[in-house]
Design a protein around this motif. Structure first.
Motif, PDB file in Angstrom:
ATOM      1  N   UNK A 199       0.918  -1.296   0.153  1.00  0.00           N
ATOM      2  CA  UNK A 199       0.049  -0.075   0.210  1.00  0.00           C
ATOM      3  C   UNK A 199       0.893   1.283  -0.086  1.00  0.00           C
ATOM      4  N   UNK A 200       0.547   2.155  -0.959  1.00  0.00           N
ATOM      5  CA  UNK A 200       1.421   3.444  -0.716  1.00  0.00           C
ATOM      6  C   UNK A 200       2.587   3.442  -1.458  1.00  0.00           C
ATOM      7  N   UNK A 201       2.868   2.404  -2.205  1.00  0.00           N
ATOM      8  CA  UNK A 201       4.147   2.136  -3.027  1.00  0.00           C
ATOM      9  C   UNK A 201       4.061   2.666  -4.440  1.00  0.00           C
ATOM     10  N   UNK A 202       5.257   3.080  -4.831  1.00  0.00           N
ATOM     11  CA  UNK A 202       5.201   3.297  -6.462  1.00  0.00           C
ATOM     12  C   UNK A 202       6.524   2.623  -7.085  1.00  0.00           C
ATOM     13  N   UNK A 203       6.169   1.539  -7.652  1.00  0.00           N
ATOM     14  CA  UNK A 203       7.368   0.643  -8.049  1.00  0.00           C
ATOM     15  C   UNK A 203       7.596   0.841  -9.376  1.00  0.00           C
ATOM     16  N   UNK A 204       8.888   0.913  -9.690  1.00  0.00           N
ATOM     17  CA  UNK A 204       9.470   1.010 -11.191  1.00  0.00           C
ATOM     18  C   UNK A 204       9.610  -0.333 -11.638  1.00  0.00           C
ATOM     19  N   UNK A 205       8.903  -0.801 -12.756  1.00  0.00           N
ATOM     20  CA  UNK A 205       9.295  -1.783 -13.637  1.00  0.00           C
ATOM     21  C   UNK A 205      10.253  -1.675 -14.774  1.00  0.00           C
ATOM     22  N   UNK A 206      11.332  -2.223 -14.536  1.00  0.00           N
ATOM     23  CA  UNK A 206      12.636  -1.881 -15.503  1.00  0.00           C
ATOM     24  C   UNK A 206      12.304  -2.255 -17.040  1.00  0.00           C
ATOM     25  N   UNK A 207      12.040  -3.426 -17.108  1.00  0.00           N
ATOM     26  CA  UNK A 207      11.529  -3.983 -18.348  1.00  0.00           C
ATOM     27  C   UNK A 207      10.641  -3.153 -19.290  1.00  0.00           C
ATOM     28  N   UNK A 208       9.660  -2.921 -18.235  1.00  0.00           N
ATOM     29  CA  UNK A 208       8.499  -2.177 -19.037  1.00  0.00           C
ATOM     30  C   UNK A 208       8.576  -0.490 -19.188  1.00  0.00           C
TER      31      UNK A 208
END
Ligand code: HEM
Ligand code: FES
Lengths: 156, 428
Positions: A62-71
C-alpha cells in the motif's frame, strides 16, 4: 524536312501512346516507391509486448510506487487502487526518476508532479497513464495501448 | 648528375612492354607530356591539364574541400576494415568494441582513426562551407554545386549520426533516443518517421540494424556519388572561383544562343555551356606537377594528423547500453548539441522549425542572392550584408553548441565546466 527533328503535329494515336506511356511510367515509379516505403514499416515488433502482466496485487505494498525496469513504467498503489504511469519522458524519451513527491527527468530537467503533470521543464505533455485491469488469474494486467486519465483506477 | 635510384627503376619499368601498356605516358618530361599525362589517366583526367595560379593559393581555398574528401576516403578505408569484425546485434556489438580495443591487432588504432576522422569531417565540411560562402563562390555558374554541397553536408551529419549508435554503449543508446525523438516532433510525419527509423517504438535490435544498413551502405554510396558529381562540377564550372583580375572565365556562351543549323564537333559542344578556364597563358600552370604535388602533400598531412590523434587519444566507450538508466545529462552528439539546447526550450521550435528553415535557406541561398559581385575574394566589401547575416547565424550556432556541450550539467542545468557538478540524488 529535317529527319531528326520530331514532327510537331501529334497524331491521335501518337497522343494516346504518349499519354499512356507516361501514365504507365509514373505508375511504375510511384508503385515502386510506395512498395519500398511500406517495406520499411515493420509489421511485427520484437519488443516487449505492450500488454503485460505486472504481478499479483499483493506484490505491491500500500502506498508504493514501483518501477518496472523492463516495461519502463511505475506501478502506483494507494489503498486498494492501482494505476500505471509511463516512465518515458514526453520531451525526448528519457526514463524519468522518482523523486520525493514526483518525477524528474535527468536529460533536460523536466519535473512532473505525482499525477504526472508537468511542473517545469521542456516537456510538452504530462506523463501517460495506462489502463490497468485484472486478468483471469488475478494478476494486474497493463495495456500500454490504452491511455487513460490520471483519475482512472483499478479498484480491488 | 645521376638520377635518384627509384626514379631510374621506375623509368626502366615504364619503357618495358608491360609498363607501356599500363601507363600510356610515363613520367612527363615535356609540357606536352605533362598535359598528356593528365588526360590519359583515369584518376588524373578528372582534373584539368592546366590550372589557374589563383586556384593553387593555399590562402584561397585552404584545401578544405580536399581535406573533406581525404577524410571521407580515410573513413571508407578504416570503416571497411571495422566491418570485418563488427556484428550489428545488441548482444555482440558492444563486445566487438571491447575486442577491437584489447584483442584485435591495430583494432584500437582503426577504431580511433575512424572516430576522429568522423568528427573532423563534420568540422571540415562546415569550414569548407564557410569558405565557399565568404568567398562568394556559390554564385553563377556554381549555384547547383552549392546545392549539392548542402546535400553533402546533411549526408555527413547523417553518416556521423547513424555511426554513433553502432558501439551500443550508453552514449550511443541515449544520443539516438534523444535524436530520434527530436525527429518525432516534425509535423504530420514525425511519429511515423521515428517509427520507421527505429523499426519500432524504442531503440533496440531493429533500430541497430537499420542504422547499420544506412551507415555502411546507403549513406556512403549516396555520399560517394554526390562527391564525385560535386568535384566533377568544380571542373565543369570552370575550376575554382576567382576574381576577374585573376584572368577569369571567358564570357559564357549559352547553348541556346548557338545557331542550331550547323553540325558541331563534340569539343565545341562541351565548351558551349562551360566557361572556359582562364585563357591567358601567364595565369596558368601545368597541373602536373603543381597541383598533383600539392594534393599529395595535403593527403599525407591529413593522414598524419588523423593517425596522430588516433595514437594519442582513444575514442570513448562507455558502459553497455542500458535502456533503464539514462546518463545524467543525456546528450546528443556534439554537432547536435546546439539543437538540443534549443530543444530544451521548445522541442517544436528548436527541433523542427529552426533547422528546417536553416536548411531551406542554405539550399535557396544561391538563387536568392542576386548580387553578382564579390566572387573570388574573402570577405568582399560588396557582400557585407550577406556576410553579416551568415556570420550572425554561424556565431549563434557555435555559441549554442558550446553551451550545450560544456555548460550543461546534470538535469541540463547551467554548469560552468571548471566547477565540479553537484552530486545528484536519484531514487526510484
Ligand atoms: C563531403 C563533403 C564535401 C566534399 C568532399 C567537398 C569537396 C570539394 C572539393 C575537393 C572542392 C574543390 C575546392 C576545395 O578543395 O575547396 C569543392 C569546391 C566547392 N564546394 Fe565542396 N565539398 C563538400 C561539401 C560542400 C558543402 C557543404 C558545400 C556548401 C554548402 C560545398 C560547396 C562547394 C562549392 C560551391 C565549391 C566550388 C568552390 C569554388 O569554385 O571556389 N561543398 N568541394
Ligand atoms: S527527455 Fe526528459 S526533459 Fe528532455
Amino acid at each position: 524536312m529535317n529527319p531528326i527533328a520530331p514532327d510537331k503535329h501529334v497524331s491521335r494515336r501518337g497522343f494516346f501512346e504518349l499519354t499512356l506511356g507516361w501514365i504507365a511510367a509514373m505508375f511504375a515509379v510511384c508503385a515502386s516507391a510506395v512498395g519500398a516505403v511500406r517495406f520499411l514499416v515493420p509489421n511485427v515488433l520484437f519488443e516487449p509486448s505492450l500488454v503485460f502482466k505486472a504481478g499479483k496485487p499483493e506484490d505491491f505494498p500500500d502506498g508504493s510506487v514501483t518501477f518496472l525496469e523492463e516495461e519502463r513504467v511505475f506501478l502506483v498503489r494507494q489503498g486498494n487502487t492501482f494505476r500505471c504511469l509511463s516512465a518515458i519522458c514526453t520531451h525526448l524519451g528519457c526514463t524519468v526518476n522518482r523523486t520525493g513527491q514526483g518525477y524528474h527527468c535527468p536529460c533536460h530537467g523536466s519535473v512532473f508532479d505525482d499525477q504526472g503533470g508537468v511542473k517545469s521543464g521542456p516537456a510538452p505533455r504530462a506523463l501517460e497513464w495506462f489502463l490497468v485491469t485484472l486478468s483471469k488469474d488475478s494478476r494486474l494486467l497493463v495495456d500500454k495501448n490504452q491511455r487513460v486519465n490520471s483519475d482512472k483506477y483499478l479498484v480491488l | 648528375m645521376k638520377e635518384f635510384l627509384p626514379k631510374r627503376i621506375w623509368q626502366w619499368f615504364e619503357r618495358t612492354r608491360v609498363g607501356r601498356s599500363i601507363f600510356r605516358v610515363g613520367l612527363p618530361q615535356s609540357n606536352l607530356e605533362r598535359a598528356q599525362a593528365m588526360v590519359s589517366s583515369f584518376l588524373l583526367h578528372m582534373q584539368p591539364a592546366k590550372v589557374n595560379r589563383h586556384s593553387l593559393r593555399a590562402s584561397y581555398s585552404f584545401g578544405l574541400g580536399l581535406i573533406s574528401l581525404y577524410l571521407f576516403l580515410i573513413l571508407t578505408f578504416t570503416g571497411v576494415l571495422l566491418m570485418f569484425y563488427y556484428v550489428p546485434s545488441t548482444d555482440h556489438a558492444y563486445n566487438v568494441m571491447k575486442d577491437l580495443q584489447f584483442v584485435v591487432s591495430a583494432g584500437l588504432i582503426m577504431r580511433n582513426m575512424h572516430r576522429w576522422a568522423a568528427h573532423l569531417m563534420v568540422i571540415f565540411v562546415l569550414l569548407h562551407m564557410c569558405r565557399v560562402f565568404y568567398t562568394g563562390a556559390y554564385k553563377r555558374p556554381r549555384e547547383f554545386n552549392w546545392v549539392l554541397g548542402v546535400g553533402l553536408f546533411l549526408l555527413t551529419l547523417g553518416l556521423s549520426f547513424t555511426g554513433y549508435l553502432l558501439p551500443w554503449d550508453q552514449l550511443a543508446y541515449w544520443a539516438i533516443t534523444v535524436g530520434t525523438n527530436i525527429a518525432a516532433y516534425a509535423p504530420y510525419i514525425g511519429p511515423e518517421l521515428k517509427y520507421v527509423m527505429l523499426g519500432g517504438n524504442a531503440v533496440g535490435q531493429e533500430a541497430l540494424i537499420r542504422f547499420y544498413a544506412l551507415h555502411v551502405i546507403v549513406l556512403p554510396a549516396i555520399a560517394g556519388f554526390l562527391i564525385a558529381v560535386h568535384i566533377w562540377r568544380v571542373r565543369k564550372d570552370g575550376g575554382l572561383s576567382r576574381p576577374d583580375e585573376a584572368g577569369d572565365t571567358v564570357q559564357q556562351v549559352e547553348l541556346s544562343q548557338l545557331p542550331t543549323s550547323k553540325t558541331y564537333g563534340l569539343m565545341e559542344l562541351a565548351r558551349g555551356t562551360t566557361p572556359q578556364v582562364g585563357r591567358n597563358p601567364e595565369d596558368e600552370v601545368f597541373a602536373w606537377p603543381h597541383l598533383i604535388f600539392r594534393e599529395l602533400l595535403l593527403f599525407l598531412l591529413v593522414v598524419a594528423a588523423v593517425l596522430f590523434l588516433a595514437v594519442f587519444w582513444n575514442a570513448p566507450l562507455e558502459e553497455l547500453a542500458n535502456p533503464v538508466h539514462p546518463p545524467n545529462p543525456a546528450k546528443a552528439p556534439w554537432y547536435f548539441l546546439g539543437l538540443q539546447e534549443l530543444v530544451s526550450y521548445s522541442a517544436f521550435w528548436g527541433g523542427v522549425v529552426v533547422p528546417g528553415v536553416l536548411v531551406l535557406a542554405l539550399v535557396l541561398l544561391p538563387y536568392l542572392d542576386h548580387n553578382r559581385k564579390g566572387v573570388g575574394r574573402w570577405f568582399a566589401r560588396d557582400r557585407v550584408v550577406a556576410n553579416t547575416i551568415f556570420t550572425v547565424c554561424l556565431v549563434i550556432a557555435i555559441v549554442l553548441t558550446i553551451i550545450g556541450t560544456l555548460f550543461r550539467g546534470p538535469n541540463w542545468s547551467w554548469q560552468e565546466p571548471w566547477k565540479k557538478p553537484p552530486a545528484v540524488t536519484e531514487s526510484h
